[in-house]
Design an enzyme around this catalytic site. Sequence first.
Site, mmCIF file in Angstrom:
data_model
loop_
_atom_site.group_PDB
_atom_site.id
_atom_site.type_symbol
_atom_site.label_atom_id
_atom_site.label_comp_id
_atom_site.label_asym_id
_atom_site.label_seq_id
_atom_site.Cartn_x
_atom_site.Cartn_y
_atom_site.Cartn_z
ATOM 1 N N LYS A 96 0.828 -1.213 0.000
ATOM 2 C CA LYS A 96 0.000 0.000 0.000
ATOM 3 C C LYS A 96 0.860 1.260 0.000
ATOM 4 O O LYS A 96 0.661 2.161 -0.804
ATOM 5 C CB LYS A 96 -0.924 0.038 1.239
ATOM 6 C CG LYS A 96 -1.872 -1.134 1.341
ATOM 7 C CD LYS A 96 -2.760 -1.037 2.576
ATOM 8 C CE LYS A 96 -2.030 -1.132 3.897
ATOM 9 N NZ LYS A 96 -1.361 -2.435 4.131
ATOM 10 N N ARG A 117 -9.520 1.069 8.523
ATOM 11 C CA ARG A 117 -9.073 -0.298 8.778
ATOM 12 C C ARG A 117 -10.121 -1.102 9.525
ATOM 13 O O ARG A 117 -9.897 -2.284 9.807
ATOM 14 C CB ARG A 117 -7.809 -0.247 9.649
ATOM 15 C CG ARG A 117 -6.536 -0.703 8.959
ATOM 16 C CD ARG A 117 -5.422 -0.598 9.981
ATOM 17 N NE ARG A 117 -4.251 -1.309 9.609
ATOM 18 C CZ ARG A 117 -3.190 -0.759 9.008
ATOM 19 N NH1 ARG A 117 -3.197 0.504 8.667
ATOM 20 N NH2 ARG A 117 -2.131 -1.484 8.761
ATOM 21 N N ARG A 174 11.436 -6.079 4.864
ATOM 22 C CA ARG A 174 11.147 -4.629 4.804
ATOM 23 C C ARG A 174 12.145 -3.847 5.655
ATOM 24 O O ARG A 174 12.476 -4.228 6.769
ATOM 25 C CB ARG A 174 9.720 -4.348 5.296
ATOM 26 C CG ARG A 174 9.447 -2.849 5.431
ATOM 27 C CD ARG A 174 7.987 -2.491 5.305
ATOM 28 N NE ARG A 174 7.149 -3.010 6.370
ATOM 29 C CZ ARG A 174 5.826 -2.846 6.405
ATOM 30 N NH1 ARG A 174 5.204 -2.173 5.439
ATOM 31 N NH2 ARG A 174 5.126 -3.368 7.396
ATOM 32 N N ARG A 191 11.320 -2.292 11.243
ATOM 33 C CA ARG A 191 10.225 -1.806 12.088
ATOM 34 C C ARG A 191 9.968 -2.795 13.206
ATOM 35 O O ARG A 191 9.957 -3.998 12.980
ATOM 36 C CB ARG A 191 8.961 -1.628 11.252
ATOM 37 C CG ARG A 191 8.787 -0.208 10.776
ATOM 38 C CD ARG A 191 7.693 -0.080 9.765
ATOM 39 N NE ARG A 191 6.422 -0.684 10.214
ATOM 40 C CZ ARG A 191 5.289 -0.606 9.505
ATOM 41 N NH1 ARG A 191 5.279 0.030 8.349
ATOM 42 N NH2 ARG A 191 4.191 -1.160 9.956
ATOM 43 N N ARG A 240 -0.734 -9.430 13.204
ATOM 44 C CA ARG A 240 -1.272 -8.375 12.348
ATOM 45 C C ARG A 240 -2.093 -8.944 11.193
ATOM 46 O O ARG A 240 -3.084 -8.359 10.786
ATOM 47 C CB ARG A 240 -0.122 -7.516 11.811
ATOM 48 C CG ARG A 240 0.471 -6.643 12.906
ATOM 49 C CD ARG A 240 1.804 -6.074 12.525
ATOM 50 N NE ARG A 240 1.708 -5.129 11.443
ATOM 51 C CZ ARG A 240 2.725 -4.773 10.671
ATOM 52 N NH1 ARG A 240 3.911 -5.312 10.879
ATOM 53 N NH2 ARG A 240 2.564 -3.895 9.735
#
Length: 214
Positions: free
Chosen positions: A13, A88, A127, A160, A171
């Site tokens: 996203k 969300r 990531r 992160r 998540r």
Amino acid sequence: MKIIMLGAPGAGKGTQAIRIAAEYQIPHISTGDIFRSNIKNGTELGKKARAYMDQGLLVPDELTVDLVMDRLDQDDAKKGYILDGFPRTIPQAKALEKALQERGDKLDYAIDIEVPDENIVDRMSGRRACTGCGATYHIKFQPSAKGALCEICGEPLSIREDDLPETVQKRLDVYHSQTQPLIDFYKERDILRSVDGTKHVDEVFADISAILEA
Ligand code: ADP
Ligand code: ADP
Ligand code: ZN
């Protein structure tokens, strides 16, 4: 152009939203980025949000909705925006719809980036985020030309805290139970458009551009 991005954590996203924002000259509004900058600056909101984020849970709607509405009322969002990571939950989507209706306004598109759960784990473990400007990279799929430093601002890249494998599974569970229902919500409103997020970043962007230009 008023667009929201849907998709699992790690679906791409943010990567796509940055490109769309540049292409259409509209602000990219990411609730995750807003929360992370509050955490970095040690604000009250940041302290509250962090407790949820670190566990892979959603920040409560009460803390999220007003924050976004205030942002959408700023001048630069008048001509459009791309919302990344909001809404969300169904209550967030309803609150957004109501606020827009009160302003005589509506969303143009909800773009859903489809990526199976199997691929998400790889996306998240690789990531890397810039500690300076927030730019996102991937060690395999989108490496920085400057190695462990950001291509754009030169600051170091980091992992992160919520991208650790234990939290990623949580998540994903939260995504399936709380966010995925938004797909039907926007389908019913006839603004849902889905793209295959397993393709190369450039191809995904081309597919989204084709939708927005149709
Ligand atoms: P990702 O890019 O992996 O989907 P984000 O940066 O969008 O993650 O969000 C990181 C975390 O911030 C989420 O796991 C959640 O805790 C919190 N968050 C972001 N947006 C929202 C939202 N709209 N409602 C509740 N929590 C949110
Ligand atoms: P989200 O905002 O949905 O959480 P990101 O845009 O941060 O997702 O992307 C998650 C990770 O996957 C990042 O490391 C990013 O570089 C990488 N990525 C994004 N799009 C693709 C793609 N189409 N193919 C492979 N990797 C991608
Ligand atoms: Zn940077």
